[in-house]
Design an enzyme around this catalytic site. Sequence first.
Site, PDB file in Angstrom:
ATOM      1  N   CYS A 127       8.673  -1.298  -6.518  1.00 41.24           N
ATOM      2  CA  CYS A 127       7.857  -0.521  -5.743  1.00 41.24           C
ATOM      3  C   CYS A 127       8.706   0.048  -4.668  1.00 41.24           C
ATOM      4  CB  CYS A 127       6.769  -1.213  -5.073  1.00 41.24           C
ATOM      5  SG  CYS A 127       5.830  -0.302  -3.938  1.00 41.24           S
ATOM      6  N   HIS A 136       8.150   0.875  -1.754  1.00 35.96           N
ATOM      7  CA  HIS A 136       7.956  -0.012  -0.443  1.00 35.96           C
ATOM      8  C   HIS A 136       8.782  -1.081  -0.011  1.00 35.96           C
ATOM      9  CE1 HIS A 136       4.242   2.932  -0.547  1.00 35.96           C
ATOM     10  NE2 HIS A 136       4.016   2.493   0.646  1.00 35.96           N
ATOM     11  N   GLY A 196      -1.320   1.658  -6.377  1.00 41.42           N
ATOM     12  CA  GLY A 196      -1.489   0.437  -7.261  1.00 41.42           C
ATOM     13  C   GLY A 196      -2.839  -0.293  -7.673  1.00 41.42           C
ATOM     14  N   CYS A 241       7.892   7.008  -6.474  1.00 36.02           N
ATOM     15  CA  CYS A 241       6.767   6.092  -6.670  1.00 36.02           C
ATOM     16  C   CYS A 241       6.651   5.431  -7.906  1.00 36.02           C
ATOM     17  CB  CYS A 241       5.439   6.784  -6.263  1.00 36.02           C
ATOM     18  SG  CYS A 241       3.892   5.645  -6.413  1.00 36.02           S
ATOM     19  N   GLU A 291       2.614  -0.591   5.021  1.00 32.06           N
ATOM     20  CA  GLU A 291       1.865   0.661   5.436  1.00 32.06           C
ATOM     21  C   GLU A 291       1.100   0.258   6.979  1.00 32.06           C
ATOM     22  OE1 GLU A 291       1.792   3.571   4.475  1.00 32.06           O
ATOM     23  OE2 GLU A 291       2.793   3.630   2.754  1.00 32.06           O
ATOM     24  N   ASP A 295       5.456  10.244  -2.945  1.00 28.50           N
ATOM     25  CA  ASP A 295       5.176   9.004  -2.935  1.00 28.50           C
ATOM     26  C   ASP A 295       3.731   8.967  -2.391  1.00 28.50           C
ATOM     27  OD1 ASP A 295       5.268   5.958  -3.247  1.00 28.50           O
ATOM     28  OD2 ASP A 295       5.798   5.878  -1.333  1.00 28.50           O
ATOM     29  N   SER A 296       3.115   7.570  -2.527  1.00 29.39           N
ATOM     30  CA  SER A 296       1.795   7.558  -1.998  1.00 29.39           C
ATOM     31  C   SER A 296       1.737   7.027  -0.552  1.00 29.39           C
ATOM     32  CB  SER A 296       1.149   6.110  -2.845  1.00 29.39           C
ATOM     33  OG  SER A 296       1.989   5.030  -2.395  1.00 29.39           O
TER      34      SER A 296
END
Length: 276
Positions: free
Chosen positions: A196, A198, A54, A84, A164, A21-22
């Site tokens: 997403c 996240h 994104g 992701c 984040e 994932d990012s």
Amino acid sequence: MKTKKQDYSHLSPKQPIGIFDSGVGGLTVAKEIKRLLPNEDLIYFGDTKHLPYGEKSKEAIIGYSTKITDFLLEQNCKAIVIACNTATANALQEVMNSVAGKVPVIDVINPVAEKVAYEIHNNVGVIATKATVNSGLYKKSIRKHNKFIKVDELATPLLVPAIEEGFKNHPITHSIIYNYLSNAKLKNIETLILGCTHYPLLIDEIKQYYGNRVRVIDSPNIVANHLTIILDKYHLLNDNNPKPMYKFYLSDITKNFEKISKKFFGKTIDLELKVL
């Protein structure tokens, strides 16, 4: 034309599962995989140096995703989980090309779209990054299985940076969530897909906004279940590994990643800086 039958007989159940994932979002998927498959070794790559995906171009996302995939293959992974949505929406085909049929690839959009399409959902909302919404993949995937479902997608780009930066249960995040979810596009939805990985880190706050009016889809659980089915189908489940290994590679080690990964995987996890 017949599709080529997959042959994974060269793989062993003892090989690890690769996840990327990012940033911290994919940890929500990794946590579910750990819960459902407690005997599996996991290797996670968080591309924290380049987040948020994104806001990046399709070409950049493809470049990051294929490099990480090649790295996970070098680590002898028996399956690749693209944890992701943005990478899935923009680089799934390129990741598949990179893998060249050597291992199964599991993404986070198609299993969720298929499940939603075959259950009773009429008006579905999707919140995701700009790159995922611009791809239109959720709408296409859901309507491929059920053309009668109405799907509205809304880009919610401020949520990933807030997560984040560690703004969970914070007035800033509450304000962002309220502003996005009160958007007219989502006015009549009965179901919300968190598009997403996240976003499940904010699922309690999102559910609090809706009360019981809207069903919020738990994507990580659906993806982990789909992975289990695929590994079982090809006899790749590791049933005998009482001390599984969890290895985390990051392109930039951040305090928030360290905090969330330790919360999900225990205090003694192994974080290693790896710039590809």
